[in-house]
Design an enzyme around this catalytic site. Structure first.
Site, short mmCIF file in Angstrom:
data_model
loop_
_atom_site.label_atom_id
_atom_site.label_comp_id
_atom_site.label_asym_id
_atom_site.label_seq_id
_atom_site.Cartn_x
_atom_site.Cartn_y
_atom_site.Cartn_z
N GLY A 1 3.75 47.47 -65.78
CA GLY A 1 2.44 47.44 -65.15
C GLY A 1 1.37 47.04 -66.11
CB VAL B 1 -11.98 49.86 -61.41
CG1 VAL B 1 -13.01 50.57 -61.83
CG2 VAL B 1 -11.09 49.07 -62.49
CB ILE C 1 -14.21 53.46 -74.99
CG1 ILE C 1 -12.66 53.21 -75.30
CG2 ILE C 1 -14.96 53.81 -76.40
CD1 ILE C 1 -12.04 52.12 -76.18
N GLY D 1 -7.43 51.21 -67.09
CA GLY D 1 -6.91 52.51 -66.21
C GLY D 1 -7.84 52.76 -65.19
CE LYS E 1 -12.15 43.78 -71.61
NZ LYS E 1 -10.57 44.24 -71.72
#
Lengths: 399, 399
Positions: free
Chosen positions: B182, B12, B131, B297, B200
């Site tokens: 992965g 990231v 998102i 991602g 979360k």
């Protein structure tokens, strides 16, 4: 104390009053200040409404009251909605609206006028009803270039297409049912001919490109030609037909249009059914994100209107921005004829004309058809149609 | 000129540098000011990276440089990420992060610390990857009371469940495949045991309720017990099994937990497959809205990180707010035992014990089971299990 005026006490106007009243304590706590609905403009009286005492019939009362700083225009139609909006912005009042007709037609002028007068013109509710989409697109995706937008932007047509697919109803039966349920108007043209979706996609395209196209000039196809055979055919091949407002930025130009499309079942838009709306946005860093929810309705739409009111109140005296749009001219736009996309071709008979490779065959006995998919421009499709006459049964755009 | 430091040059962190560089011109144009990545903190050197010259190994260089006003903490784990974040906020630097572990564990303290020091602590990327969900929820739904959140919050488990459903794979085969691609780590516990989703959902619950629960204390069930028979059974009855982080505000208390659930195919969460995430939010005016996209991602997550950086830069000197949370204590929360929801019960044999009305029968021959649905609390379910022993094959929560 912030004083708010509502123009038009119809469905969305009365919903706005309801949201502002019902959730007043939590909204005021979040804002850290109080507000008051000072006036509601309507030609009618509403003696039985809890808001009866707020109703006025003369717009000038609102315009000339310096205490009113935020105006919610919920009248619909171009006039006098546009004229009242203009007058309010010129008088230094911020305006919020759900009126896609006014935004898509006069948005360039009204955004500039708001900026010039140090106020704001916001319209979250004009696209996607209650779905937060305009602010997420312009705020939360600010680290991205937006390349593509595909939206199911009209609940009425989505209801009709869903019902045709699920019950095998014809277009006209599904339309009648939608009218009975209050999802479609007596004159359904603005919905079924794609006009409403065209207004909405030009707004979204302007937010991505900075250029507002005249919605009357973009390619706009509705759903009146869709048959139950089409929906059945789509199903059998793993697609569902949706009316899609599409905008795309390609080679520095942009295109926006509305047409029915074959949506593969793996695409998240394929499962947005009934009166719901969904907007799929493709951006260069995040990839695809989608916003889903009720695309119409009294309280959902009012929820978005009040979100704009809150944004305005929270950012008063903070030099908050307006959208800066210019009018799109021919040079900004990719001509429809040159637009290429993946299409599904159906040829009569079980074999394809030479030069075509079959992707799949259609099992629908009535069609006895061969199916192929290929990327082609509008011009190439036109040529193909001339060449093969009625051997080429139909062409669908694929999403 | 705004100077930014990135802590941690992993996936990231390097994505954040890439988004800031790749989209620099459009971001600076939108911001109306320039920025610069001044430092990247990592233990390693990256001699072949275009960012090689920015790399430093000593955190104090960043902490003591008054020119650095925004810090992106992308280290992962609690320590030293928490300690560095605290030091930055105390030194008057705003911090953005994708670190759900730190936000869900230390969020109360860090948000308060940011407010105290006149800076900000933002974490859009900590839930739902790319998102936009935290800002839309807290900004765009501000006219609403949020009652309920249901989220597919973990891409790894969603990939495994999708693969089990679509290919009939066992849990362990699907997990191996996810590891090969992965999507899952060598030690997959944080994902498959629901720990990541628990972090979360406590963050989302705190945004809705103002109370942050300790994620270690909420009911957390993963997907390790789900068999391919379960997924097949769900399919045959018109459901799909998803790992759902659920939060709800009920009678002034709130509950948050993670568990697999039977999601009816009509629910938009049912079609969120593979590594994608989706968050369905129920609010009192708008109804249900959903945000969908890539839940993880490099570039998607970085897109959300940079959205926070932009928010901070745009609102400098504008008295922008931080989230104000308090730590949830036992009195704020609905005890899990008292939580009632719709459940699906499967009893061995083709008939139901008396007192139950069959909703449907399962066609799965292996189960030869009768199925009924009913709303029940955890305590009632426990009693039922004692009462019927192994005649009660299983109980699923229904969404």
């Amino acid at each position: 104390m912030i004083n708010i005026a509502i123009l038009g006490f119809g469905i969305v106007g009365s919903g706005t009053a309801e949201v502002l009243t019902e959730n007043k304590s939590i909204i005021e706590e979040r804002l850290g200040c109080e507000y008051n609905i000072k006036y509601i403009l309507d030609l009618r009286d509403f003696p039985d409404s809890p808001f009866a005492s707020k109703v006025v019939h003369d717009f000038n009362i609102i315009l000339n009251d310096p205490e009113v700083t935020v105006v919610a225009e919920m009248m619909g139609g171009s006039h006098p909605a546009y004229d009242f909006t203009k007058a309010c912005l010129e008088a230094g009042k911020s305006v919020v609206t759900s009126n896609k007709e006014v935004v898509s037609t006069f948005g360039v002028e009204l955004c500039a006028l708001a900026a010039k007068n140090g106020v704001r013109y916001l319209f979250e509710a004009s696209v996607g009803g209650g779905i937060p989409v305009i602010r997420p697109m312009t705020n939360d995706l600010k680290s991205n270039k937006i390349n593509k937008i595909d939206g199911i932007l009209n609940g009425t047509t989505n209801y009709i297409l869903t019902s045709m697919r699920d019950s095998g109803a014809t277009f006209s039966d599904a339309l009648s049912e939608a009218q009975k349920l209050g999802y479609a108007e007596a004159n359904p043209s603005a919905d079924v001919d794609g006009i409403d979706a065209a207004r909405k996609i030009t707004i979204l395209a302007a937010l991505a490109s900075g250029k507002l196209a005249d919605p009357k000039t973009i390619h706009t196809e509705g759903i009146t030609a869709i048959t139950s055979e089409d929906t059945e055919f789509a199903q059998s091949l793993g697609y569902t037909i949706k009316l899609i407002g599409h905008a795309e930025i390609r080679d520095g130009k942009f295109i926006a249009f509305v047409s029915p499309r074959m949506v593969p079942l793996a695409n998240p838009l394929s499962s947005i059914d009934g009166v719901f709306n969904g907007i799929l946005i493709g951006a260069n860093m995040v990839g695809d994100v989608m916003f889903y929810g009720p695309g119409a309705g009294k309280l959902p739409t009012a929820s978005a209107v009040v979100a704009d009111i809150i944004d305005i109140i929270e950012n008063m005296d903070k030099d908050a921005k307006n959208y800066t749009w210019t009018a799109a001219d021919a040079e900004d736009m990719l001509p429809m004829d040159e637009y290429s996309c993946r299409r599904m071709f159906i040829f009569k008979g079980k074999s394809l004309p030479c030069g075509f490779k079959a992707a799949k065959f259609c099992n629908n006995d009535d069609l006895s058809a061969a199916v192929t998919e290929s990327e082609m421009t509008e011009t190439e499709v036109k040529t193909l149609k001339t060449q093969y006459g009625d051997k080429l049964v139909c062409v669908y755009r694929v999403l």
